[in-house]
Design a protein around this motif. Structure first.
Motif, PDB file in Angstrom:
ATOM      1  N   SER A  41     -14.833 -28.332  22.771  1.00 38.86           N
ATOM      2  CA  SER A  41     -13.883 -28.750  21.736  1.00 38.86           C
ATOM      3  C   SER A  41     -14.576 -29.691  20.763  1.00 38.86           C
ATOM      4  O   SER A  41     -15.060 -30.761  21.162  1.00 38.86           O
ATOM      5  CB  SER A  41     -12.676 -29.450  22.377  1.00 38.86           C
ATOM      6  N   LYS A 142      -9.008 -25.037  10.403  1.00 40.61           N
ATOM      7  CA  LYS A 142      -9.319 -23.697  10.903  1.00 40.61           C
ATOM      8  C   LYS A 142     -10.278 -23.721  12.084  1.00 40.61           C
ATOM      9  O   LYS A 142     -10.216 -22.874  12.963  1.00 40.61           O
ATOM     10  CB  LYS A 142      -9.894 -22.846   9.769  1.00 40.61           C
ATOM     11  N   GLY A 143     -11.174 -24.691  12.102  1.00 44.49           N
ATOM     12  CA  GLY A 143     -12.118 -24.783  13.206  1.00 44.49           C
ATOM     13  C   GLY A 143     -11.442 -24.996  14.542  1.00 44.49           C
ATOM     14  O   GLY A 143     -11.966 -24.591  15.591  1.00 44.49           O
ATOM     15  N   CYS A 144     -10.268 -25.598  14.527  1.00 49.30           N
ATOM     16  CA  CYS A 144      -9.546 -25.847  15.776  1.00 49.30           C
ATOM     17  C   CYS A 144      -9.027 -24.548  16.390  1.00 49.30           C
ATOM     18  O   CYS A 144      -8.794 -24.488  17.599  1.00 49.30           O
ATOM     19  CB  CYS A 144      -8.412 -26.836  15.546  1.00 49.30           C
ATOM     20  N   PHE A 145      -8.822 -23.505  15.560  1.00 46.00           N
ATOM     21  CA  PHE A 145      -8.468 -22.207  16.119  1.00 46.00           C
ATOM     22  C   PHE A 145      -9.626 -21.660  16.948  1.00 46.00           C
ATOM     23  O   PHE A 145      -9.410 -20.971  17.943  1.00 46.00           O
ATOM     24  CB  PHE A 145      -8.100 -21.224  15.003  1.00 46.00           C
ATOM     25  N   MET A 146     -10.862 -21.944  16.532  1.00 44.43           N
ATOM     26  CA  MET A 146     -12.022 -21.547  17.315  1.00 44.43           C
ATOM     27  C   MET A 146     -12.000 -22.239  18.675  1.00 44.43           C
ATOM     28  O   MET A 146     -12.215 -21.606  19.726  1.00 44.43           O
ATOM     29  CB  MET A 146     -13.306 -21.901  16.571  1.00 44.43           C
ATOM     30  N   ASP A 147     -11.709 -23.536  18.667  1.00 43.47           N
ATOM     31  CA  ASP A 147     -11.632 -24.275  19.930  1.00 43.47           C
ATOM     32  C   ASP A 147     -10.520 -23.722  20.820  1.00 43.47           C
ATOM     33  O   ASP A 147     -10.687 -23.594  22.043  1.00 43.47           O
ATOM     34  CB  ASP A 147     -11.364 -25.756  19.660  1.00 43.47           C
ATOM     35  N   GLY A 149      -9.375 -20.697  20.793  1.00 42.49           N
ATOM     36  CA  GLY A 149      -9.825 -19.402  21.305  1.00 42.49           C
ATOM     37  C   GLY A 149     -10.717 -19.550  22.530  1.00 42.49           C
ATOM     38  O   GLY A 149     -10.616 -18.769  23.487  1.00 42.49           O
ATOM     39  N   MET A 150     -11.581 -20.555  22.517  1.00 43.62           N
ATOM     40  CA  MET A 150     -12.432 -20.790  23.688  1.00 43.62           C
ATOM     41  C   MET A 150     -11.595 -21.221  24.888  1.00 43.62           C
ATOM     42  O   MET A 150     -11.865 -20.828  26.032  1.00 43.62           O
ATOM     43  CB  MET A 150     -13.503 -21.828  23.351  1.00 43.62           C
TER      44      MET A 150
END
Length: 227
Positions: A41, A142-147, A149-150
């Motif tokens: 994260s 938007k980067g938090c959507f990547m987190d 997803g992980m």
């Protein structure tokens, strides 16, 4: 090359769309959720919230979603899942996955009603004994959507390691307002997706479907490694 235990879990995992009615103990759900939070994260923001439902709360959500679906209302998602327009290579992948699913179910290509009925199964969370609504604070970047997803992938792998099956359900966000109302979610939460969780039904034809993954050269380049 022999796969590691982690690689084997990833290789055997699939999206399951038919479940046994066996209940999932609360302790198991808690362990999987704790595993999800171990995902990387950025700045340790740990975005996302998991609303786990079973029994009467899950039935209430499914009933409300079914009622909304029956009206033929337009989607009310708060984010765009697919690119617009869809590039041909991605459209081909989407169609191939759909054809494989309908073929396993014996639904002909021109059976529009049959396809719609199968899609509606998303809103019944495929009759899994546990349904999870995943949300995120709408102020997150938007980067938090990547987190998130992980974290979702960590949850899926943790479930697989315990003999459970899962399916992500992006369609749940099509009726985000219904989910909000039924669960009485705070206004700052955006509905991202759902998760079906339970023991897989080994006799269900739909669970035989496996989607193909692109070959390595299609999505990766390796430089400086030599031959």
């Amino acid at each position: 090359m022999t796969r590691t235990a982690a690689e084997q879990l990833l290789a055997q995992r699939r999206s399951v769309r038919a479940y046994l009615p066996d209940p999932v103990p609360r302790a198991d759900v808690e362990h999987m959720l704790q595993a999800a939070r171990l995902a990387p994260s950025g700045a340790n923001l740990q975005p996302g919230y998991f609303h786990a439902l079973t029994g009467a709360p899950l039935t209430a959500l499914k009933d409300d979603l079914a009622a909304a679906q029956a009206t033929g209302r337009a989607p009310v998602s708060e984010y765009s899942y697919f690119p617009t327009p869809m590039p041909p290579v991605l459209k081909d992948r989407q169609r191939a996955a759909g054809y494989a699913l309908y073929r396993a179910l014996g639904i002909p290509r021109r059976d529009i009603a049959g396809r719609k009925a199968q899609f509606a199964r998303n809103y019944a969370l495929f009759d899994a004994p546990v349904g999870i609504v995943v949300s995120i604070d709408r102020t997150m970047g938007k980067g938090c959507f990547m987190d998130l997803g992980m974290a979702l992938m960590a949850f899926f792998v943790a479930a697989e390691s315990r003999g459970y099956a899962t399916s992500g359900i992006g369609a749940l966000a099509h009726h985000a307002d219904v989910v909000h109302a039924t669960l009485d979610l705070p206004g700052d939460q955006m509905v991202v997706c759902g998760i079906a969780l339970g023991r897989p039904d080994p006799d269900a034809p739909v669970n035989s479907v496996r989607t193909e993954r692109a070959p390595l050269n299609d999505y990766a380049s390796l430089r400086g490694f030599g031959d």
